[in-house]
Design an enzyme around this catalytic site. Structure first.
Site, PDB file in Angstrom:
ATOM      1  N   ASP A 102      13.074  -9.667 -13.051  1.00 29.11           N
ATOM      2  CA  ASP A 102      11.768  -9.512 -13.156  1.00 29.11           C
ATOM      3  C   ASP A 102      11.446  -9.484 -14.469  1.00 29.11           C
ATOM      4  OD1 ASP A 102       8.956  -8.814 -12.661  1.00 29.11           O
ATOM      5  OD2 ASP A 102       9.452  -7.830 -10.802  1.00 29.11           O
TER       6      ASP A 102
ATOM      7  N   ALA B  98       9.296  -7.203  -4.977  1.00 33.37           N
ATOM      8  CA  ALA B  98      10.807  -6.744  -5.316  1.00 33.37           C
ATOM      9  C   ALA B  98      11.530  -7.866  -5.711  1.00 33.37           C
ATOM     10  CB  ALA B  98      11.169  -6.391  -3.748  1.00 33.37           C
ATOM     11  N   LYS B  99      11.151  -9.013  -5.615  1.00 30.72           N
ATOM     12  CA  LYS B  99      11.921 -10.039  -6.158  1.00 30.72           C
ATOM     13  C   LYS B  99      13.305 -10.084  -5.678  1.00 30.72           C
ATOM     14  CE  LYS B  99       8.739 -10.836  -9.896  1.00 30.72           C
ATOM     15  NZ  LYS B  99       7.631  -9.914  -9.801  1.00 30.72           N
ATOM     16  N   ARG B 100      13.771  -9.757  -4.642  1.00 26.52           N
ATOM     17  CA  ARG B 100      15.137  -9.886  -4.045  1.00 26.52           C
ATOM     18  C   ARG B 100      15.624 -11.043  -3.940  1.00 26.52           C
ATOM     19  NH1 ARG B 100      14.081  -4.998  -5.711  1.00 26.52           N
ATOM     20  NH2 ARG B 100      14.375  -3.234  -4.509  1.00 26.52           N
TER      21      ARG B 100
END
Lengths: 293, 293
Positions: A102, B98-100
């Site tokens: 991020d 969450a940018k998982r």
């Protein structure tokens, strides 16, 4: 303060091992589907395998799935690794397998979460957002990152294998046809990532995730990033071939490759013995390689 | 069951808004650095802005940094959005920022964590690991994902802007020179991701993150993925220009673009009024665009 990879190499020497024990409390492997059971599963694995662990690698997903209780369990497991390290008199690095990525203040919060709140020494990250997304994690040399480069899954090629044009490549002329001019040369995206990482690694705290299931890719990445440590999943349950992987990825000093294993150890009747056997197998291959140089 | 984007579009119609209110309890914005304070910060923002929220987007990083207590706070905030939705009689989607991105059983655990443990309706994901890493999140059409495509940060170009060669492109001949043959045509990596996402979106539950700070990129992505919803950060604190962004990214039906804002709303003296004003500004621009067609 020593850099993360100096710290890791000290531990590799102490335990004569390149094994990274994955702490993946997959719900189907637990006696019951609770955070307490996940914690106990990991604590047992830590105790049984610590002698052979160059590092431990808890995967956040298997804790997150239990919500707040899972995060308490994750913190307990990391604390237990610290205690085990103190007991043995040799610090074992904790690599948080979180694959975060991020920007700006958000990346700072993830770095703080991993390194301060949880107390991990290293974290896995996605490189997709670029260097500024990595910066907050590498500011202190004693904290490290492994950037995803070429992953072990079947779909890794969707992005990682696309051929990208390198800006600075010279135009090349084909010998057998004066009328055809090729554009700049191309490399797979994962190789571009490897080259970036090699450049960014000014504090000896950046490594790469390179699946041991991809031997040719491992060779290319080793050429592109001669100095970097690889976290090379795929040996064991994922079916990577140990000897080919080591030959493709080890540095000339016989280091530079950390081999994460989880299920093949965790599901063994005696995880400690399974870890010892795999450790010895790796050492034997490495010795034969160094012997032949 | 309706698909995620049908659900989102219903809410967009209900509130006549394309605003996505970011719930980013950045520690410097809190009265004290605790999970309870993060929760209260978000609960207040939810209450004040819910009328204008097409969606809410809590960012996991700012909760994770408080450990287990942070995860309890995150769950409380998502529950409160559900209650506020029930009170208003119009369901507001929760997009977990969450940018998982992980593989196999690990991706399954993250999907379960986001959609079941936390109760979110949608999640942001990195595309770097390929389609099989996305699959566990898109199996149910009512749950959605936004894939990172072209992000708003300065370093986004390190990977996302590299030119990739598309396998299936025909060789093209330049008109003014019969002796030069170009190789297959190239597109930036982010455009390759957009094309993949457009292809993968068979259940109307895949969108793209496209920074509103990059107008040209937004235009290219809209051409490559004419049907998809964009989550377009960068308006407000990040300095994106609203009108150019909307013109570049809105679909022909005046939808397809969700505009996340956090600090410019959260730090306003009256967040509800700030949200209302921005909502109206967006509506005005959209009306003038549709009027000119």
């Amino acid at each position: 303060m020593e850099s993360f990879f100096t710290f890791l190499e000290k531990r590799v020497d102490d335990c004569s091992s390149l094994l990274c024990i994955g702490l993946d409390p997959y719900v189907n492997d637990l006696s019951e589907p609770t955070a307490a059971s996940a914690r106990d599963f990991c604590l047992n694995l830590v105790k049984q395998t610590s002698r052979y662990a160059a590092a431990f690698k808890p995967n956040t997903a298997f804790f997150e799935v239990f919500g707040a209780d899972g995060w308490t369990a994750l913190k307990d497991v990391i604390d237990a690794i610290q205690e085990e390290s103190n007991r043995m008199g040799s610090m074992i690095p904790v690599i948080l397998d979180a694959k975060r990525g991020d920007i700006a203040s958000t990346a700072e919060a993830y770095a703080k979460s991993a390194f301060e709140t949880l107390g991990a020494h290293c974290i896995t990250l996605s490189p997709y957002l670029g260097k500024d997304s990595i910066e907050p994690f590498i500011q202190k040399s004693e904290k490290g990152v492994f950037l995803l480069c070429k992953t072990s899954n079947p779909g890794s090629g969707d992005l990682q294998d696309v051929m990208v044009t390198m800006d600075n490549s010279p135009l090349t002329m084909e010998d057998n046809s004066s009328s055809i001019v090729h554009g700049p040369s191309s490399v797979p995206l994962y190789e571009h990532v490897a080259k970036l990482a090699q450049t960014w690694n000014t504090k000896n705290n950046i490594g790469l995730v390179v699946g041991a299931t991809h031997i040719d890719a491992t060779k290319r990445v080793r050429l592109a990033a001669p100095d970097l440590w690889f976290l090379a999943p795929g040996v064991g349950a994922q079916g990577g071939e140990l000897e080919s992987a080591l030959k493709a990825g080890l540095r000339k000093d016989g280091k530079g490759m950390l081999l994460p294993v989880s299920r093949s150890i965790a599901r063994a009747e005696k995880p400690g013995i399974a870890a010892a056997e795999l450790r010895d197998q790796i050492l034997a291959i490495r010795s034969s390689m160094i012997g032949h140089r």
